[in-house]
Scaffold this motif. Sequence first.
Motif, PDB file in Angstrom:
ATOM      1  N   LEU A  39      -3.804   5.875   7.817  1.00  0.00           N
ATOM      2  CA  LEU A  39      -5.033   6.512   7.357  1.00  0.00           C
ATOM      3  C   LEU A  39      -5.597   5.794   6.136  1.00  0.00           C
ATOM      4  CD1 LEU A  39      -4.100  10.294   7.719  1.00  0.00           C
ATOM      5  CD2 LEU A  39      -5.778   9.030   9.057  1.00  0.00           C
ATOM      6  N   ALA A  40      -4.722   5.472   5.172  1.00  0.00           N
ATOM      7  CA  ALA A  40      -5.188   4.799   3.955  1.00  0.00           C
ATOM      8  C   ALA A  40      -5.724   3.402   4.263  1.00  0.00           C
ATOM      9  CB  ALA A  40      -4.056   4.731   2.933  1.00  0.00           C
ATOM     10  N   SER A  41      -5.069   2.672   5.139  1.00  0.00           N
ATOM     11  CA  SER A  41      -5.493   1.307   5.442  1.00  0.00           C
ATOM     12  C   SER A  41      -6.756   1.251   6.289  1.00  0.00           C
ATOM     13  CB  SER A  41      -4.363   0.557   6.159  1.00  0.00           C
ATOM     14  OG  SER A  41      -4.077   1.160   7.418  1.00  0.00           O
ATOM     15  N   SER A  42      -7.130   2.373   6.928  1.00  0.00           N
ATOM     16  CA  SER A  42      -8.363   2.409   7.724  1.00  0.00           C
ATOM     17  C   SER A  42      -9.534   2.980   6.941  1.00  0.00           C
ATOM     18  CB  SER A  42      -8.143   3.235   8.995  1.00  0.00           C
ATOM     19  OG  SER A  42      -7.861   4.587   8.676  1.00  0.00           O
ATOM     20  N   GLY A  43      -9.331   3.246   5.649  1.00  0.00           N
ATOM     21  CA  GLY A  43     -10.418   3.738   4.821  1.00  0.00           C
ATOM     22  C   GLY A  43     -10.513   5.241   4.730  1.00  0.00           C
ATOM     23  N   ARG A  44      -9.622   5.971   5.361  1.00  0.00           N
ATOM     24  CA  ARG A  44      -9.634   7.441   5.296  1.00  0.00           C
ATOM     25  C   ARG A  44      -8.734   7.909   4.147  1.00  0.00           C
ATOM     26  NH1 ARG A  44      -9.768   5.849  10.639  1.00  0.00           N
ATOM     27  NH2 ARG A  44     -11.451   6.747  11.888  1.00  0.00           N
ATOM     28  N   LEU A  45      -9.108   7.513   2.956  1.00  0.00           N
ATOM     29  CA  LEU A  45      -8.272   7.767   1.786  1.00  0.00           C
ATOM     30  C   LEU A  45      -8.166   9.259   1.484  1.00  0.00           C
ATOM     31  CD1 LEU A  45      -6.617   6.317  -0.361  1.00  0.00           C
ATOM     32  CD2 LEU A  45      -8.659   6.215  -1.788  1.00  0.00           C
ATOM     33  N   ARG A  46      -9.257   9.996   1.672  1.00  0.00           N
ATOM     34  CA  ARG A  46      -9.218  11.440   1.386  1.00  0.00           C
ATOM     35  C   ARG A  46      -8.242  12.150   2.301  1.00  0.00           C
ATOM     36  NH1 ARG A  46     -14.898  14.447   1.096  1.00  0.00           N
ATOM     37  NH2 ARG A  46     -15.029  12.903  -0.608  1.00  0.00           N
ATOM     38  N   SER A  47      -8.253  11.818   3.582  1.00  0.00           N
ATOM     39  CA  SER A  47      -7.311  12.444   4.510  1.00  0.00           C
ATOM     40  C   SER A  47      -5.882  12.058   4.167  1.00  0.00           C
ATOM     41  CB  SER A  47      -7.630  12.019   5.944  1.00  0.00           C
ATOM     42  OG  SER A  47      -8.920  12.446   6.330  1.00  0.00           O
ATOM     43  N   ALA A  48      -5.659  10.789   3.769  1.00  0.00           N
ATOM     44  CA  ALA A  48      -4.314  10.357   3.407  1.00  0.00           C
ATOM     45  C   ALA A  48      -3.809  11.095   2.183  1.00  0.00           C
ATOM     46  CB  ALA A  48      -4.319   8.846   3.145  1.00  0.00           C
ATOM     47  N   VAL A  49      -4.654  11.264   1.172  1.00  0.00           N
ATOM     48  CA  VAL A  49      -4.240  11.993  -0.035  1.00  0.00           C
ATOM     49  C   VAL A  49      -3.961  13.452   0.292  1.00  0.00           C
ATOM     50  CG1 VAL A  49      -5.027  12.781  -2.305  1.00  0.00           C
ATOM     51  CG2 VAL A  49      -5.446  10.418  -1.585  1.00  0.00           C
ATOM     52  N   THR A  50      -4.777  14.054   1.142  1.00  0.00           N
ATOM     53  CA  THR A  50      -4.569  15.460   1.519  1.00  0.00           C
ATOM     54  C   THR A  50      -3.242  15.646   2.241  1.00  0.00           C
ATOM     55  OG1 THR A  50      -6.953  15.791   1.706  1.00  0.00           O
ATOM     56  CG2 THR A  50      -5.528  17.405   2.786  1.00  0.00           C
ATOM     57  N   LEU A  51      -2.958  14.759   3.215  1.00  0.00           N
ATOM     58  CA  LEU A  51      -1.697  14.867   3.949  1.00  0.00           C
ATOM     59  C   LEU A  51      -0.504  14.616   3.032  1.00  0.00           C
ATOM     60  CD1 LEU A  51      -2.484  13.142   7.359  1.00  0.00           C
ATOM     61  CD2 LEU A  51      -2.026  15.546   6.936  1.00  0.00           C
ATOM     62  N   GLY A  52      -0.607  13.627   2.149  1.00  0.00           N
ATOM     63  CA  GLY A  52       0.480  13.373   1.217  1.00  0.00           C
ATOM     64  C   GLY A  52       0.733  14.550   0.308  1.00  0.00           C
ATOM     65  N   SER A  53      -0.336  15.193  -0.140  1.00  0.00           N
ATOM     66  CA  SER A  53      -0.180  16.374  -1.000  1.00  0.00           C
ATOM     67  C   SER A  53       0.482  17.510  -0.248  1.00  0.00           C
ATOM     68  CB  SER A  53      -1.559  16.810  -1.524  1.00  0.00           C
ATOM     69  OG  SER A  53      -2.183  15.767  -2.252  1.00  0.00           O
ATOM     70  N   VAL A  54       0.110  17.706   1.014  1.00  0.00           N
ATOM     71  CA  VAL A  54       0.732  18.764   1.827  1.00  0.00           C
ATOM     72  C   VAL A  54       2.231  18.507   1.978  1.00  0.00           C
ATOM     73  CG1 VAL A  54       0.833  19.751   4.149  1.00  0.00           C
ATOM     74  CG2 VAL A  54      -1.377  19.394   3.038  1.00  0.00           C
ATOM     75  N   MET A  55       2.619  17.250   2.198  1.00  0.00           N
ATOM     76  CA  MET A  55       4.031  16.921   2.337  1.00  0.00           C
ATOM     77  C   MET A  55       4.794  17.211   1.039  1.00  0.00           C
ATOM     78  SD  MET A  55       3.786  13.329   4.497  1.00  0.00           S
ATOM     79  CE  MET A  55       5.571  13.142   4.569  1.00  0.00           C
ATOM     80  N   ILE A  56       4.211  16.811  -0.094  1.00  0.00           N
ATOM     81  CA  ILE A  56       4.896  17.051  -1.370  1.00  0.00           C
ATOM     82  C   ILE A  56       4.991  18.538  -1.660  1.00  0.00           C
ATOM     83  CG2 ILE A  56       4.735  16.671  -3.862  1.00  0.00           C
ATOM     84  CD1 ILE A  56       3.359  14.005  -3.243  1.00  0.00           C
ATOM     85  N   ILE A  57       3.911  19.278  -1.402  1.00  0.00           N
ATOM     86  CA  ILE A  57       3.933  20.720  -1.651  1.00  0.00           C
ATOM     87  C   ILE A  57       4.950  21.405  -0.752  1.00  0.00           C
ATOM     88  CG2 ILE A  57       2.577  22.839  -1.453  1.00  0.00           C
ATOM     89  CD1 ILE A  57       0.127  21.182  -2.303  1.00  0.00           C
ATOM     90  N   GLY A  58       5.008  20.975   0.526  1.00  0.00           N
ATOM     91  CA  GLY A  58       5.969  21.591   1.440  1.00  0.00           C
ATOM     92  C   GLY A  58       7.407  21.351   1.023  1.00  0.00           C
ATOM     93  N   VAL A  59       7.719  20.099   0.635  1.00  0.00           N
ATOM     94  CA  VAL A  59       9.073  19.799   0.201  1.00  0.00           C
ATOM     95  C   VAL A  59       9.384  20.508  -1.114  1.00  0.00           C
ATOM     96  CG1 VAL A  59      10.629  17.940  -0.502  1.00  0.00           C
ATOM     97  CG2 VAL A  59       9.080  17.594   1.421  1.00  0.00           C
ATOM     98  N   GLY A  60       8.382  20.569  -2.006  1.00  0.00           N
ATOM     99  CA  GLY A  60       8.580  21.276  -3.271  1.00  0.00           C
ATOM    100  C   GLY A  60       8.826  22.753  -3.059  1.00  0.00           C
ATOM    101  N   ALA A  61       8.107  23.352  -2.096  1.00  0.00           N
ATOM    102  CA  ALA A  61       8.330  24.766  -1.802  1.00  0.00           C
ATOM    103  C   ALA A  61       9.749  24.993  -1.287  1.00  0.00           C
ATOM    104  CB  ALA A  61       7.306  25.250  -0.769  1.00  0.00           C
ATOM    105  N   GLY A  62      10.253  24.053  -0.496  1.00  0.00           N
ATOM    106  CA  GLY A  62      11.634  24.179  -0.032  1.00  0.00           C
ATOM    107  C   GLY A  62      12.633  24.094  -1.163  1.00  0.00           C
ATOM    108  N   ALA A  63      12.328  23.224  -2.145  1.00  0.00           N
ATOM    109  CA  ALA A  63      13.231  23.113  -3.293  1.00  0.00           C
ATOM    110  C   ALA A  63      13.220  24.389  -4.122  1.00  0.00           C
ATOM    111  CB  ALA A  63      12.829  21.917  -4.155  1.00  0.00           C
ATOM    112  N   LEU A  64      12.024  24.983  -4.306  1.00  0.00           N
ATOM    113  CA  LEU A  64      11.937  26.218  -5.078  1.00  0.00           C
ATOM    114  C   LEU A  64      12.581  27.390  -4.349  1.00  0.00           C
ATOM    115  CD1 LEU A  64       8.265  25.927  -6.426  1.00  0.00           C
ATOM    116  CD2 LEU A  64      10.406  25.562  -7.680  1.00  0.00           C
ATOM    117  N   ALA A  65      12.556  27.331  -2.998  1.00  0.00           N
ATOM    118  CA  ALA A  65      13.173  28.413  -2.233  1.00  0.00           C
ATOM    119  C   ALA A  65      14.681  28.355  -2.312  1.00  0.00           C
ATOM    120  CB  ALA A  65      12.718  28.349  -0.772  1.00  0.00           C
TER     121      ALA A  65
END
Length: 385
Positions: free
Chosen positions: A103-129
């Motif tokens: 996604l980032a290499s094709s110019g869809r930087l906003r979608s790449a940042v959104t997906l990366g943030s979702v992954m970090i938030i999901g893993v972080g939520a698992g750590a907090l749980a």
Amino acid sequence: MPPSDPLRRRLPGGLRAEHALALIALALTGIAEGQRLGPGGQATPALVASWLLAMAVCGVFLLRLRHPVAVGWFTVVGTGAYYLLSTVDGPLVLVPIAALYGLASSGRLRSAVTLGSVMIIGVGAGALAGTGDVNGTAVFMLAGWLIAVVALGAVWRGRVTYAEEEAVLRATEERLRIARELHDVVGHSMSLIHIQASAALRRLEKDPARAAEALTVIKAGSREGLRELRGALGVLRQVDEEAPTAPAAGLELLDELVASARLTDMTVTVERTGANGPLPPTIDLAAYRIIQESLTNAAKHSHARHVVVRLHRGEDHLRLSIEDDGRGARPGASRAGGSGIAGMTERARALGGTLTAAPRSEGGFAVRAALPLGAGETTRERSTS
């Protein structure tokens, strides 16, 4: 090349690397999940669901080129669901990371940042749980990896965009070069034909011999114009066509150019000074075109009777001077009557030289140019790089 070209949206290794990545991730995940088999190789429903999710994520990843954003979301959600069901740490996370890079290499930087943030938030939520499988250090490392992947994809996209813009710039410069060549060739030939045709009409009844001579000049001028026109358009030849055998325009053809100008009842004198020897091709062509355009303007606009062409080759520059005794350039000719002077100026500037064109104080018009002799090598190196 358009940004949507699939070739620009592949991983650096191409489609084979993407297929290999999906197969390796699926194989390693299957091996890791084999640890969960029960006695006698029995599989629990959770294990079957984990396998199906892994197969779906890896299979959908192969459709990334057609639906990059949808595939990215599916791989992220599917991988998250897999880790919730599985008790082993399989390498399935490589697939959404690869989709993120795509996604980032094709110019869809906003979608790449959104997906990366979702992954970090999901893993972080698992750590907090407090699942025990993920801790703060793992979240921090994952965030670093995802940021690096997105940044790498953005850098790759920047390089591709720069290459595309450079290709467009080179194509534009080539079109401008062809346009200048066509203007010089067609303008000179048509002006010569017009002048001689007018002379032939005036002399047709009173002096048939001179009229026939003018028609002969028209024939020779049109033939020469067609030859140069083919040379100017040579870059557009098809691969299977033969290259032109006629010599390229240059100062070697100056005598022929002067002879054709003299047939318009205009006296042309050429004075050469300085060193001898061959000139760089770009300088040779530019000097010829500047003289050609100046003679055309002298005959067409100034109605000059005498023109002096001076060439001086110094150590660093080739200097040109074309002076006529006409009535000077027609007011506003460079704007309303064509782009001859502007084209000569641009041609000289493109080689790092200078050109001035203005009426002389004692009458007539003068064109003076200085072309650096080192510009030919610089232009050739740039065109081959």
